[in-house]
Design a protein around this motif. Structure first.
Motif, PDB file in Angstrom:
ATOM      1  N   ARG A  76      -0.306   2.290   5.578  1.00 58.30           N
ATOM      2  CA  ARG A  76       0.992   1.675   5.906  1.00 58.30           C
ATOM      3  C   ARG A  76       0.790   0.171   6.022  1.00 58.30           C
ATOM      4  N   ASP A  77       1.804  -0.607   5.605  1.00 61.92           N
ATOM      5  CA  ASP A  77       1.678  -2.054   5.719  1.00 61.92           C
ATOM      6  C   ASP A  77       3.022  -2.694   6.010  1.00 61.92           C
ATOM      7  N   THR A  78       2.992  -4.013   6.213  1.00 66.09           N
ATOM      8  CA  THR A  78       4.191  -4.744   6.618  1.00 66.09           C
ATOM      9  C   THR A  78       5.136  -5.034   5.456  1.00 66.09           C
ATOM     10  N   LEU A  79       4.795  -4.574   4.251  1.00 60.86           N
ATOM     11  CA  LEU A  79       5.758  -4.622   3.141  1.00 60.86           C
ATOM     12  C   LEU A  79       6.658  -3.399   3.149  1.00 60.86           C
ATOM     13  N   GLY A  80       6.369  -2.458   4.047  1.00 59.29           N
ATOM     14  CA  GLY A  80       7.133  -1.209   4.090  1.00 59.29           C
ATOM     15  C   GLY A  80       6.465  -0.074   3.350  1.00 59.29           C
ATOM     16  N   THR A  81       5.258  -0.311   2.838  1.00 62.60           N
ATOM     17  CA  THR A  81       4.522   0.724   2.110  1.00 62.60           C
ATOM     18  C   THR A  81       4.062   1.820   3.067  1.00 62.60           C
ATOM     19  N   ALA A  82       4.220   3.056   2.655  1.00 66.84           N
ATOM     20  CA  ALA A  82       3.665   4.208   3.365  1.00 66.84           C
ATOM     21  C   ALA A  82       3.243   5.202   2.295  1.00 66.84           C
ATOM     22  N   ILE A  83       1.945   5.243   1.992  1.00 69.56           N
ATOM     23  CA  ILE A  83       1.472   6.051   0.869  1.00 69.56           C
ATOM     24  C   ILE A  83       0.109   6.654   1.186  1.00 69.56           C
ATOM     25  N   GLU A  84      -0.094   7.857   0.716  1.00 72.54           N
ATOM     26  CA  GLU A  84      -1.374   8.535   0.897  1.00 72.54           C
ATOM     27  C   GLU A  84      -2.274   8.241  -0.296  1.00 72.54           C
ATOM     28  N   ILE A  85      -3.493   7.836  -0.009  1.00 68.67           N
ATOM     29  CA  ILE A  85      -4.462   7.634  -1.082  1.00 68.67           C
ATOM     30  C   ILE A  85      -5.421   8.810  -1.092  1.00 68.67           C
TER      31      ILE A  85
END
Length: 293
Positions: A76-85
């Motif tokens: 998760r990051d402050t760009l709004g990304t929420a992704i599983e790697i």
């Protein structure tokens, strides 16, 4: 005469709850091309009560590359990304002027046994882009160039080499190449590489100029164009590097920059908690480390 200029042994480093094998930076070699930081993470076995929880922390002046062999990380990051790697995919996050991210075990795995194993890499940005707007890209495993040649299996994780180009959106001339072999083979790819070159042995081994090298060793070549060696059976290696930058890079904690003033400004901004917050992960953060006594 051997082309190997430096042999770096993987050494333990503590990143909170995890011990990782740190390869770069090294006191005798701070960077290889634009690569400024490489950690070998794991393999770490976790039970149903143990999880990876790297709390929100900031970066500037670099791109991070996360490449897993086993396990799963929720980014998760402050760009709004929420992704599983997942294994084989590439997370490429460019911090630029500043970004905050967290890395945690996904919710559906938090109460089960699991393994975490992979590489975490920092690539310094060119001086003219070190304060660019932050970006994030996720590249699926099937989109990473892969090919076979003479009994060797290649994968171009990032950059450009061997007539292939990875879709990872890099900002300088670089390459990160995976080579696997099930049998003993001679590898001759020096003419395909450029700049500075490093070779990391994950599994198995190589032989060069009568010398044998094994897992958890990073070899730095004097000249990337002379990259020729024998890879042992059942080996996995990574060759990385590229064109070095003209300017020195400074590192302070998670910050990379061409000037100490840029780093100091980021440090004070983080201490004052003036970076953006991660949506859904606002309550915790990694404090700036206390000075060592």
């Amino acid at each position: 005469m051997s082309n190997i200029n430096l042999i770096i042994e993987e050494r333990a480093a503590n990143i909170g709850k995890f011990m990782v094998g740190r390869l770069l930076p090294f006191r005798e070699k701070r960077m290889v091309g634009p690569f400024i930081f490489i950690d070998h993470m794991g393999p770490v076995q976790m039970n149903e009560r143990e999880n990876m929880d790297v709390m929100p922390h900031p970066h500037i002046g670099l791109s991070t590359l996360t490449f897993l062999f086993e396990g799963s990380i929720m980014h998760r990051d402050t760009l709004g990304t929420a992704i599983e790697i997942k294994p084989g995919a590439v997370n490429w996050m460019t911090a630029g002027k500043g970004i905050v991210h967290s890395e945690r075990t996904p919710e559906y795995l938090r109460h089960s046994t699991k393994t975490m194993h992979g590489l975490q890499i920092w690539v310094a940005l060119p001086k003219e882009l070190e304060l660019m707007e932050p970006e994030f890209y996720h590249i699926n495993e099937e989109d990473i160039p892969a090919w076979a040649d003479g009994g060797l299996q290649y994968k171009l994780v990032a950059g450009e080499a061997c007539g292939h180009q990875s879709p990872v959106p890099v900002y300088s001339k670089l390459y990160m190449l995976e080579i696997k072999s099930t049998t003993q083979q001679t590898v001759k790819i020096g003419s395909e590489l450029y700049g500075e070159s490093g070779l990391y042995i994950l599994k198995g081994g190589i032989e060069s100029d009568g010398n044998s090298f094994g897992p958890k060793q990073l070899l730095v070549a004097k000249d990337s164009t002379l990259c020729e060696f024998t890879i042992e059976a059942n080996s996995t290696i990574y060759i990385f590097g590229g064109e070095p930058f003209a300017e020195e890079r400074f590192i302070d904690w998670n910050f990379v920059a061409t000037s100490k003033e840029i780093i100091e400004a980021a440090k004070q901004k983080w201490i004052a908690q003036q970076f953006d917050k991660i949506k859904g992960d606002e309550t915790e953060f990694v404090p700036y480390p206390a000075p060592k006594r």
